[in-house]
Motif scaffolding. Structure first.
Motif, short mmCIF file in Angstrom:
data_model
loop_
_atom_site.label_atom_id
_atom_site.label_comp_id
_atom_site.label_asym_id
_atom_site.label_seq_id
_atom_site.Cartn_x
_atom_site.Cartn_y
_atom_site.Cartn_z
N TYR A 33 5.80 -0.26 13.55
CA TYR A 33 6.59 -1.11 14.13
C TYR A 33 7.72 -1.73 13.57
O TYR A 33 7.81 -1.98 12.30
N GLU A 72 -4.14 -13.32 -1.36
CA GLU A 72 -3.65 -13.31 -2.46
C GLU A 72 -4.12 -13.97 -3.64
O GLU A 72 -4.64 -15.17 -3.25
N GLY A 104 -1.99 -4.19 8.39
CA GLY A 104 -1.29 -4.47 9.63
C GLY A 104 -2.48 -4.53 10.80
O GLY A 104 -3.15 -3.61 10.97
N TYR A 159 7.16 -4.59 -7.24
CA TYR A 159 6.35 -5.42 -8.10
C TYR A 159 4.91 -5.39 -8.53
O TYR A 159 4.60 -6.14 -9.24
N TYR A 160 4.62 -4.06 -8.32
CA TYR A 160 3.07 -3.90 -8.49
C TYR A 160 3.06 -3.46 -10.24
O TYR A 160 4.04 -3.11 -10.76
N THR A 173 3.55 -11.39 0.35
CA THR A 173 3.34 -11.76 -0.97
C THR A 173 4.33 -12.55 -1.67
O THR A 173 3.78 -13.43 -2.36
N ARG A 216 10.31 -5.25 9.80
CA ARG A 216 10.98 -4.13 9.11
C ARG A 216 11.52 -3.19 10.00
O ARG A 216 10.99 -2.69 10.96
N GLU A 237 7.15 -8.96 4.42
CA GLU A 237 6.09 -8.99 3.84
C GLU A 237 5.72 -10.25 3.54
O GLU A 237 6.42 -11.21 3.33
N ARG A 293 2.76 3.06 -4.32
CA ARG A 293 3.17 2.04 -3.47
C ARG A 293 4.56 1.74 -3.55
O ARG A 293 5.34 2.19 -4.42
N GLN A 300 0.75 -8.84 9.99
CA GLN A 300 -0.07 -8.61 8.92
C GLN A 300 -1.15 -9.53 8.50
O GLN A 300 -0.67 -10.92 8.82
P1 HAM Z 1 2.70 -2.74 2.61
O1 HAM Z 1 1.98 -1.43 2.22
O2 HAM Z 1 3.96 -2.53 2.69
O3 HAM Z 1 2.32 -3.84 1.39
O4 HAM Z 1 2.19 -3.18 3.81
C1 HAM Z 1 0.74 -3.44 4.10
C2 HAM Z 1 0.14 -3.09 5.20
O5 HAM Z 1 1.04 -3.54 6.71
C3 HAM Z 1 0.09 -1.39 5.56
O6 HAM Z 1 -1.00 -0.76 4.96
C4 HAM Z 1 0.30 -1.47 7.16
O7 HAM Z 1 -0.99 -1.46 7.48
C5 HAM Z 1 1.01 -2.55 7.55
N1 HAM Z 1 2.41 -2.21 7.84
C6 HAM Z 1 3.17 -2.04 6.84
N2 HAM Z 1 4.44 -1.95 7.77
C7 HAM Z 1 4.19 -1.76 8.86
C8 HAM Z 1 4.92 -1.32 10.01
N3 HAM Z 1 6.44 -1.02 9.94
N4 HAM Z 1 4.17 -1.42 11.28
C9 HAM Z 1 2.83 -1.79 11.14
N5 HAM Z 1 2.04 -1.85 10.21
C10 HAM Z 1 2.70 -2.22 8.89
C11 HAM Z 1 2.77 -5.14 1.48
O8 HAM Z 1 3.06 -5.50 2.62
C12 HAM Z 1 1.92 -5.97 0.38
N6 HAM Z 1 2.69 -7.38 0.88
C13 HAM Z 1 0.82 -5.87 0.13
C14 HAM Z 1 0.18 -6.71 -1.04
C15 HAM Z 1 -0.49 -7.90 -0.73
N7 HAM Z 1 0.22 -6.43 -1.97
C16 HAM Z 1 -0.05 -7.66 -2.80
N8 HAM Z 1 -0.52 -8.45 -2.07
#
Ligand code: HAM
Length: 415
Positions: A120, A129, A305, A260-261, A82, A111, A80, A256, A125
């Motif tokens: 996937y 921020e 995503g 960290y939230y 952040t 992941r 990710e 979520r 992404q």
């Molecule tokens: P997250 O919910 O883990 O949050 O991922 C955010 C978005 O990334 C998901 O809503 C989805 O659209 C996409 N995503 C996550 N995993 C996958 C996957 N395996 N395949 C395809 N798309 C995926 C975060 O990552 C946090 N960093 C969001 C954030 C930013 N919070 C604060 N700032």
């Protein structure tokens, strides 16, 4: 035959116009909200994620691509953005610039997830921020950014769900209530949830197992346990959302999957009642920078995503018209034709005209090639043209062909 590794995809030339459009909507929406682009490495020291995303989360427990490099450094392909952006904020002293710092990014994330539609192992992404301002006006701004971007991408009927999980300092009485609720149900919960119960009970609300989900419905909600400051932050944010007419659904079960939230968490889902995963998700993380060794610093952001955005756009039947490349193909005959064609192609490219040489085949096969790749025009240096110092230009859409003196080719092409 080799195939791309499980959970990865190729982005083929035909897909590129849609990807470019998504990135361009992101760039425009970011500029519109005053966000500047940042790019961080695709791998980081493992601790950057382990400390912040949390040891007991699915991401850190099961999904990270960890490796040691030849210098024995423990590294992780970023799952990710952040934590990495916050590491960069601290490393480059961005806390000494006017706050909040508004940053956005787009890039690959990794992941070890179970692959399925929209999920996937290597995905992309885009995210934003805002670091260094605890005000609910910034929560509004980030939500507005995400909302506007999803709308501009043409995704219809998406639903914003929102919740506040409060501050860690106020969480003790909530966690007590959660423990009291879950204690008699432990035998019915999955193994992971039994571990979560002792190590990280908030994660009980995030389990995707069906049996565990049935118990989530009646669990105590974080909103009923907010401290005074988190409570007024929440009320103020809802008032701001109302004032700009952004509609939302309060989902008291939304916690979520990352540790960290703090306070605000939100998600944008494809449509009402849809079981589909979030398109876009985010929240406030006022403790994250301190977890990385920095001073207490507020932050909030979101990520979406790109594969999931594109999947949903296609499900809704939207398509990006193929942009006209304006490409010409230069067909030629014989050795002399080839020499002239090489020189002419490089002269035309030098003045900005997109052109490629046809493969070395018969003129007829070269014409077929031009039509097969969707060329706008085929230029022909055949025996007649070479003898007369001319060149033929065939417009592939209308099949009209004209012959012009070779020295007029540039102006003829620029018409
Ligand atoms: P997250 O919910 O883990 O949050 O991922 C955010 C978005 O990334 C998901 O809503 C989805 O659209 C996409 N995503 C996550 N995993 C996958 C996957 N395996 N395949 C395809 N798309 C995926 C975060 O990552 C946090 N960093 C969001 C954030 C930013 N919070 C604060 N700032």
């Amino acid at each position: 035959m080799y195939q791309a590794p499980r959970g990865t995809t190729d982005i083929l030339p035909d897909d590129q116009a849609e990807w470019a459009e998504v990135r361009s909507v992101l760039d425009r929406t970011a500029a519109n909200h005053g966000y500047q682009r940042i790019d961080t490495p695709i791998f980081e020291n493992t601790d950057v994620f382990a400390r912040t995303v949390g040891d007991d989360t699915d991401i850190v427990e099961k999904e990270m691509y960890n490796f040691r490099d030849r210098g024995n450094q423990q590294l992780t392909l970023r799952p990710e953005g952040t934590a990495a952006v916050c590491r960069a904020y601290l490393e480059h002293g961005l806390q000494n610039t006017p706050q909040p710092v508004r940053l956005y990014y787009v890039g690959p994330m990794f992941r070890y997830d179970r692959p399925q539609a929209g999920r996937y192992r290597l995905f992309h992404q885009l995210g934003a921020e805002a670091i260094g301002d605890p005000s609910p006006t910034v929560d509004l701004e980030i939500i507005q950014f995400a909302r506007t971007m999803i709308d501009r991408l043409g995704l219809r009927e998406t639903v914003l769900t929102i919740n506040s999980i409060g501050d860690p300092a106020d969480r003790a009485s909530y966690l007590d209530a959660l423990a009291t609720y879950y204690k008699p149900k432990l035998a019915e919960l999955c193994g992971d949830c039994n571990r979560r119960y002792t190590r990280n009970p908030l994660r009980l609300l995030d389990c995707k197992q069906v049996t565990c989900q049935t118990h989530q419905a009646n669990a105590p909600t974080t909103i009923n346990y907010l401290g005074t400051d988190a409570g007024s932050h929440w009320e103020e944010l809802l008032a701001h959302l109302d004032s700009v007419g952004i509609s939302y659904t309060i989902d008291p079960r939304l916690v979520r999957g990352l540790d960290y939230y703090t306070r605000t968490v939100f998600e944008l889902h494809p449509s009402i009642g849809s079981s589909q995963s979030a398109l876009c998700a985010g929240g406030r993380y006022d403790g994250l920078i301190a977890q990385l060794g920095g001073p207490p610093t507020a932050g909030i952001g979101f990520a979406a995503g790109i594969e999931r955005i594109i999947l949903n756009r296609r499900n809704q039947g939207s398509s990006v018209p193929k942009s006209d490349s304006g490409l010409s193909v230069l067909a030629y005959n014989g050795a002399e034709g080839k020499t002239r064609a090489i020189i002419l192609a490089s002269e035309l490219r030098a003045v900005g005209i997109p052109i490629i040489l046809a493969p070395e085949r018969s003129l007829r096969a070269q014409m077929r090639y031009g039509s097969g790749i969707g060329a706008q025009r085929v230029l022909i240096l055949g025996s007649n043209e070479l003898a007369q110092g001319t060149i033929s230009i065939r417009d592939m859409a209308t099949s009209q062909q004209i012959e012009v003196p070779l020295e007029h080719i540039r102006s003829a092409m620029q018409e």
